[in-house]
Scaffold this motif. Structure first.
Motif, PDB file in Angstrom:
ATOM      1  N   ARG A  45      37.087  85.575  23.625  1.00 16.08           N
ATOM      2  CA  ARG A  45      38.397  85.480  24.391  1.00 16.08           C
ATOM      3  C   ARG A  45      38.949  84.037  23.909  1.00 16.08           C
ATOM      4  O   ARG A  45      38.084  83.013  23.978  1.00 16.08           O
ATOM      5  CB  ARG A  45      38.286  85.460  25.802  1.00 16.08           C
ATOM      6  CG  ARG A  45      39.600  85.606  26.613  1.00 16.08           C
ATOM      7  CD  ARG A  45      39.475  85.769  28.034  1.00 16.08           C
ATOM      8  NE  ARG A  45      38.887  87.133  28.374  1.00 16.08           N
ATOM      9  CZ  ARG A  45      38.715  87.436  29.519  1.00 16.08           C
ATOM     10  NH1 ARG A  45      38.995  86.769  30.865  1.00 16.08           N
ATOM     11  NH2 ARG A  45      38.095  88.701  29.711  1.00 16.08           N
ATOM     12  N   GLU A  46      40.225  84.161  23.536  1.00 16.70           N
ATOM     13  CA  GLU A  46      40.698  82.842  22.968  1.00 16.70           C
ATOM     14  C   GLU A  46      42.122  82.638  23.609  1.00 16.70           C
ATOM     15  O   GLU A  46      42.749  83.669  23.896  1.00 16.70           O
ATOM     16  CB  GLU A  46      40.963  82.858  21.476  1.00 16.70           C
ATOM     17  CG  GLU A  46      41.945  83.885  21.108  1.00 16.70           C
ATOM     18  CD  GLU A  46      42.363  83.742  19.571  1.00 16.70           C
ATOM     19  OE1 GLU A  46      41.929  82.768  18.960  1.00 16.70           O
ATOM     20  OE2 GLU A  46      42.676  84.743  18.829  1.00 16.70           O
ATOM     21  N   LEU A  47      42.296  81.232  23.868  1.00 17.89           N
ATOM     22  CA  LEU A  47      43.649  80.708  24.391  1.00 17.89           C
ATOM     23  C   LEU A  47      44.628  80.904  23.419  1.00 17.89           C
ATOM     24  O   LEU A  47      44.531  80.326  22.026  1.00 17.89           O
ATOM     25  CB  LEU A  47      43.448  79.337  24.652  1.00 17.89           C
ATOM     26  CG  LEU A  47      44.650  78.538  25.281  1.00 17.89           C
ATOM     27  CD1 LEU A  47      45.240  79.173  26.744  1.00 17.89           C
ATOM     28  CD2 LEU A  47      44.599  77.174  25.532  1.00 17.89           C
ATOM     29  N   VAL A  48      45.861  81.626  23.757  1.00 17.03           N
ATOM     30  CA  VAL A  48      46.657  81.772  22.844  1.00 17.03           C
ATOM     31  C   VAL A  48      48.013  80.656  23.190  1.00 17.03           C
ATOM     32  O   VAL A  48      48.122  80.126  22.264  1.00 17.03           O
ATOM     33  CB  VAL A  48      47.371  83.169  23.012  1.00 17.03           C
ATOM     34  CG1 VAL A  48      48.774  83.369  22.283  1.00 17.03           C
ATOM     35  CG2 VAL A  48      46.416  84.293  22.629  1.00 17.03           C
ATOM     36  N   TYR A  59      49.786  75.681  21.928  1.00 22.01           N
ATOM     37  CA  TYR A  59      49.447  76.926  21.264  1.00 22.01           C
ATOM     38  C   TYR A  59      48.360  77.160  20.275  1.00 22.01           C
ATOM     39  O   TYR A  59      48.129  75.818  19.649  1.00 22.01           O
ATOM     40  CB  TYR A  59      50.758  77.255  20.464  1.00 22.01           C
ATOM     41  CG  TYR A  59      52.057  77.505  21.225  1.00 22.01           C
ATOM     42  CD1 TYR A  59      52.969  76.581  21.357  1.00 22.01           C
ATOM     43  CD2 TYR A  59      52.299  78.870  21.735  1.00 22.01           C
ATOM     44  CE1 TYR A  59      54.021  76.626  22.296  1.00 22.01           C
ATOM     45  CE2 TYR A  59      53.612  79.141  22.450  1.00 22.01           C
ATOM     46  CZ  TYR A  59      54.339  77.752  22.731  1.00 22.01           C
ATOM     47  OH  TYR A  59      55.553  77.993  23.375  1.00 22.01           O
ATOM     48  N   ALA A  60      47.669  78.106  20.149  1.00 25.56           N
ATOM     49  CA  ALA A  60      46.501  78.137  19.186  1.00 25.56           C
ATOM     50  C   ALA A  60      47.105  78.129  17.963  1.00 25.56           C
ATOM     51  O   ALA A  60      48.585  78.473  17.685  1.00 25.56           O
ATOM     52  CB  ALA A  60      46.273  79.535  19.373  1.00 25.56           C
ATOM     53  N   ASP A  61      46.523  77.365  16.918  1.00 23.71           N
ATOM     54  CA  ASP A  61      46.927  77.327  15.635  1.00 23.71           C
ATOM     55  C   ASP A  61      47.615  78.353  14.983  1.00 23.71           C
ATOM     56  O   ASP A  61      48.427  78.471  14.200  1.00 23.71           O
ATOM     57  CB  ASP A  61      46.094  76.375  14.713  1.00 23.71           C
ATOM     58  CG  ASP A  61      45.962  74.961  15.162  1.00 23.71           C
ATOM     59  OD1 ASP A  61      44.693  74.477  14.803  1.00 23.71           O
ATOM     60  OD2 ASP A  61      46.572  74.438  15.826  1.00 23.71           O
ATOM     61  N   SER A  62      46.837  79.523  15.184  1.00 25.22           N
ATOM     62  CA  SER A  62      47.053  80.873  14.638  1.00 25.22           C
ATOM     63  C   SER A  62      48.445  81.341  14.936  1.00 25.22           C
ATOM     64  O   SER A  62      49.000  82.303  14.458  1.00 25.22           O
ATOM     65  CB  SER A  62      46.006  81.658  14.748  1.00 25.22           C
ATOM     66  OG  SER A  62      45.926  82.093  16.084  1.00 25.22           O
ATOM     67  N   VAL A  63      49.091  80.929  16.097  1.00 26.98           N
ATOM     68  CA  VAL A  63      50.158  81.576  16.424  1.00 26.98           C
ATOM     69  C   VAL A  63      51.398  80.412  16.605  1.00 26.98           C
ATOM     70  O   VAL A  63      52.638  80.878  16.799  1.00 26.98           O
ATOM     71  CB  VAL A  63      50.147  82.190  17.908  1.00 26.98           C
ATOM     72  CG1 VAL A  63      49.141  83.144  18.061  1.00 26.98           C
ATOM     73  CG2 VAL A  63      50.038  80.893  19.020  1.00 26.98           C
ATOM     74  N   LYS A  64      51.406  79.168  16.194  1.00 21.86           N
ATOM     75  CA  LYS A  64      52.257  78.258  16.258  1.00 21.86           C
ATOM     76  C   LYS A  64      53.556  78.820  15.553  1.00 21.86           C
ATOM     77  O   LYS A  64      53.146  79.283  14.273  1.00 21.86           O
ATOM     78  CB  LYS A  64      51.739  76.983  15.582  1.00 21.86           C
ATOM     79  CG  LYS A  64      50.878  76.243  16.869  1.00 21.86           C
ATOM     80  CD  LYS A  64      50.330  74.701  16.389  1.00 21.86           C
ATOM     81  CE  LYS A  64      49.621  73.963  17.342  1.00 21.86           C
ATOM     82  NZ  LYS A  64      49.086  72.785  17.116  1.00 21.86           N
ATOM     83  N   SER A  68      55.953  82.141  21.537  1.00 21.71           N
ATOM     84  CA  SER A  68      56.658  81.147  22.570  1.00 21.71           C
ATOM     85  C   SER A  68      56.141  81.692  23.927  1.00 21.71           C
ATOM     86  O   SER A  68      56.533  82.599  24.573  1.00 21.71           O
ATOM     87  CB  SER A  68      57.983  81.316  22.272  1.00 21.71           C
ATOM     88  OG  SER A  68      58.499  80.273  23.215  1.00 21.71           O
ATOM     89  N   ILE A  69      55.641  80.609  24.851  1.00 18.52           N
ATOM     90  CA  ILE A  69      55.406  81.129  26.007  1.00 18.52           C
ATOM     91  C   ILE A  69      56.495  80.175  27.260  1.00 18.52           C
ATOM     92  O   ILE A  69      57.087  79.143  26.730  1.00 18.52           O
ATOM     93  CB  ILE A  69      54.056  80.420  26.651  1.00 18.52           C
ATOM     94  CG1 ILE A  69      53.601  80.673  27.986  1.00 18.52           C
ATOM     95  CG2 ILE A  69      53.971  78.580  26.539  1.00 18.52           C
ATOM     96  CD1 ILE A  69      51.984  80.383  28.357  1.00 18.52           C
ATOM     97  N   SER A  70      56.900  81.104  28.175  1.00 19.71           N
ATOM     98  CA  SER A  70      57.871  80.234  29.047  1.00 19.71           C
ATOM     99  C   SER A  70      57.479  80.961  30.461  1.00 19.71           C
ATOM    100  O   SER A  70      56.805  81.741  30.449  1.00 19.71           O
ATOM    101  CB  SER A  70      59.291  80.761  28.539  1.00 19.71           C
ATOM    102  OG  SER A  70      59.262  82.192  28.588  1.00 19.71           O
ATOM    103  N   LYS A  71      58.254  80.547  31.539  1.00 14.20           N
ATOM    104  CA  LYS A  71      58.118  80.846  32.776  1.00 14.20           C
ATOM    105  C   LYS A  71      59.374  80.884  33.346  1.00 14.20           C
ATOM    106  O   LYS A  71      60.599  80.327  33.089  1.00 14.20           O
ATOM    107  CB  LYS A  71      57.155  80.070  33.503  1.00 14.20           C
ATOM    108  CG  LYS A  71      57.612  78.612  33.579  1.00 14.20           C
ATOM    109  CD  LYS A  71      56.459  77.681  34.459  1.00 14.20           C
ATOM    110  CE  LYS A  71      57.085  76.206  34.644  1.00 14.20           C
ATOM    111  NZ  LYS A  71      55.920  75.376  35.366  1.00 14.20           N
ATOM    112  N   ASP A  72      59.595  81.816  34.496  1.00 12.30           N
ATOM    113  CA  ASP A  72      60.639  81.670  35.239  1.00 12.30           C
ATOM    114  C   ASP A  72      60.894  80.615  36.188  1.00 12.30           C
ATOM    115  O   ASP A  72      60.061  79.903  36.439  1.00 12.30           O
ATOM    116  CB  ASP A  72      60.991  83.321  36.010  1.00 12.30           C
ATOM    117  CG  ASP A  72      59.891  83.505  37.213  1.00 12.30           C
ATOM    118  OD1 ASP A  72      60.360  84.265  37.929  1.00 12.30           O
ATOM    119  OD2 ASP A  72      58.857  82.486  37.068  1.00 12.30           O
ATOM    120  N   LYS A  73      62.065  80.558  36.573  1.00  9.56           N
ATOM    121  CA  LYS A  73      62.627  79.578  37.540  1.00  9.56           C
ATOM    122  C   LYS A  73      61.547  79.482  38.874  1.00  9.56           C
ATOM    123  O   LYS A  73      61.433  78.320  39.360  1.00  9.56           O
ATOM    124  CB  LYS A  73      63.842  79.233  37.845  1.00  9.56           C
ATOM    125  CG  LYS A  73      64.789  79.032  36.714  1.00  9.56           C
ATOM    126  CD  LYS A  73      66.584  79.131  37.147  1.00  9.56           C
ATOM    127  CE  LYS A  73      67.341  78.552  36.151  1.00  9.56           C
ATOM    128  NZ  LYS A  73      68.806  78.321  36.592  1.00  9.56           N
TER     129      LYS A  73
END
Length: 115
Positions: A45-48, A59-64, A68-73
């Protein structure tokens, strides 16, 4: 009891985009860190991507540059926008949240990138 409910992944073609979401239910506060991990068959398992309470992201280098990660208010839903998907992005994607200091995991959703 906290439950993390993920949206469905799916089968997409190389170069396509997909957005995953993960919503925490059963709580109204207490979520700190939020992240997405992935696990492909035979791999660890790897952190994305992860997002801190203040909004900073990693971000993991492979997905930079592609993810894009985001969250709601409200701070209860975390998103993962995935652009320019590649076959090597194929994996089960799992969301992870720290709730009142305790780790919680989503059920996992399959993303398959194939032509």
């Amino acid at each position: 009891q906290v439950q993390l409910v993920e949206s469905e992944g799916g089968l997409v073609q190389p170069g396509d985009s997909l957005r995953l979401s993960c919503t925490a239910s059963g709580i109204s506060a207490g979520i700190t860190h939020m992240a997405w991990y992935r696990q492909a068959p035979g791999n660890q398992r790897e952190l994305v991507a992860r997002i801190a309470p203040g909004g900073s992201t990693d971000y993991a280098d492979s997905v930079k540059g592609r993810f894009s990660i985001s969250k709601d208010k409200a701070g209860k839903t975390v998103y993962l926008r995935m652009n320019d998907l590649k076959p090597e992005d194929t994996a089960v994607y799992l969301c992870h949240m720290v709730v009142f200091g305790r780790p919680s995991w989503g059920q996992g959703t399959q993303v398959t990138v194939s032509s």
